[in-house]
Design an enzyme around this catalytic site. Structure first.
Site, PDB file in Angstrom:
ATOM      1  CG  HIS A 134      -3.453  -0.489   1.846  1.00 45.29           C
ATOM      2  ND1 HIS A 134      -2.317  -0.154   1.066  1.00 45.29           N
ATOM      3  CD2 HIS A 134      -3.298  -1.673   2.603  1.00 45.29           C
ATOM      4  CE1 HIS A 134      -1.454  -1.330   1.423  1.00 45.29           C
ATOM      5  NE2 HIS A 134      -2.030  -1.882   2.262  1.00 45.29           N
TER       6      HIS A 134
ATOM      7  CG  ASP B 173      -2.575   3.011   0.226  1.00 38.13           C
ATOM      8  OD1 ASP B 173      -2.515   2.924   1.563  1.00 38.13           O
ATOM      9  OD2 ASP B 173      -2.352   2.052  -0.460  1.00 38.13           O
TER      10      ASP B 173
ATOM     11  CB  SER C  83      -0.854  -5.183   1.808  1.00 40.86           C
ATOM     12  OG  SER C  83      -0.491  -4.558   2.647  1.00 40.86           O
TER      13      SER C  83
END
Length: 384
Positions: free
Chosen positions: A342, A314, A187
């Site tokens: 995610h 996601d 991320s």
């Protein structure tokens, strides 16, 4: 200080963090590259990680108790048929998630893999990945970035991406001159990985962006999420997720979603026990690092091979947004995890492990090996 696992003695790492079970599993399991755990083993591993996370949470002063009123709804993004909620099983796989071949340690450029967490997370989130990689004979290291995990820095005091990424840069700077590592960033941890590629390229063999902010030169990590969270200017003016650590009359210092929104954005395929682990471990997200534009050059950032792992279910960084990232800043390879949310280190740990093992085994082109030069370089030497 920045390393939640490497800072502990080896024996304590295995007991407290549950990152190695070689004493219980035997060498035969290591040779097979990380087979699937039994339910009893999985449960024990999770309980140990949860116990450590709760202990760290209490030591850090209960940072997850800090919540803000997040009344704004994300129903637009979660609605059936929306871009973010669609399953993307129809996307072609550049590299399939086929069963990984047995790993030959002697053929690896490096066995050391440095795991860089995303926003709000810490080294604790990699507990399954660390276990799998160690069983395969690799040497994973999970770091806490500044203000994350058990690093007690107040997130409201983090003013730059350099501040936030300091534990990673310090770790790379201390490596022997001839030692390289593979970086894996999740991320917004992708911004710290990109920052490291620019400042320490000689210490990095490969960089892996796990549904991450693989930004271009002059781009902010937040820009990657702009389609999901609106433009930065609008977000800073209207968002109810912001934390004002220095007072309402000062610029916002952090970002924090409430529990239900975190579940919908990050954990839509994650087991409930891992959501419980996250609930006692996640901390507010420092805002300054994700709003900072990165300066990336071909001479540094551009010299390291990059790989991107897409997750196809996601909700935080939609498959469309991930496709845009790899289209605008093409990596050397693309891998895809079907059914992964995610946080695939929770939702699809086996698939993630297979891909990381495959990337670890990719050999450098001859031109990048020590003592080798490309034909262009050789020609330049001859002309000089």
């Amino acid at each position: 200080m920045g390393n939640a696992f490497a800072c502990m003695p080896r024996k304590e790492q295995r007991a407290a963090a549950a990152v190695s079970r070689s004493k219980r599993m035997g060498s035969a399991r290591s040779a097979r590259g990380g087979p699937k755990l039994t339910p009893a083993e999985e449960e024990l591993l999770h309980r140990q990680a949860l116990a450590m996370a709760i202990h760290q949470h209490l030591d850090a002063g209960g940072s997850m108790s800090r919540r803000i009123d997040a009344g704004a709804s994300l129903s637009r993004r979660m609605a059936p048929g929306s871009t973010s909620s669609r399953r993307r099983g129809d996307l072609p796989d550049s590299v399939t998630n086929a069963k990984a071949a047995q790993i030959v340690l002697e053929n690896l450029e490096t066995k050391k893999i440095v795991l860089v967490h995303g926003e709000g997370f810490g080294a604790w989130c990699w507990y399954k990945t660390i276990s799998h990689l160690e069983e395969a004979g690799l040497e994973p290291v999970a770091l806490d970035l500044t203000g994350s995990g058990i690093d007690h820095t107040d997130t409201n005091s983090i003013a730059t991406l350099a501040d936030y990424s300091k534990p990673l840069i310090d770790y790379l700077d201390k490596l022997p001159e001839d030692e390289k590592v593979i970086l894996v960033g999740h991320s917004c941890g992708g911004a710290s990985v990109s920052y490291a590629l620019e400042h320490c390229p000689k210490n990095i063999s490969k960089a892996v962006f796990l549904t991450a902010t693989m930004v271009k030169d002059g781009q902010r990590p937040f820009d990657v999420f702009s389609e999901e969270l609106r433009s930065a200017d609008v977000f800073l003016q209207e968002s109810q997720f912001l934390v004002y650590g220095n007072g309402k009359d000062k610029p916002p210092t952090g970002l924090m979603f409430d529990k239900q929104q975190i579940k919908g954005l990050y954990f839509n395929q994650t087991p409930s026990k891992d959501m419980a682990l996250a609930a006692v471990s996640m901390r507010p997200i420092p805002l300054a690092p994700i709003m900072e534009k990165l300066s990336l050059t071909p001479e540094n950032y551009g010299t390291v091979r990059r790989y991107f792992i897409q997750t196809l279910d996601d909700h935080m960084l939609s498959p469309d947004a991930q496709e845009k990232l790899v289209r605008e800043n093409p990596p050397d390879g693309i891998f895809k995890i079907k059914g992964g949310d995610h946080c695939p280190f929770f939702s699809k740990p086996q698939s993630l492990n297979k891909i990381l093992l495959e990337i670890a085994q990719i050999q450098a082109p001859a031109a990048l090996l020590p003592g080798k030069a490309s034909s262009a370089q050789e020609a330049a030497v001859e002309k000089s």
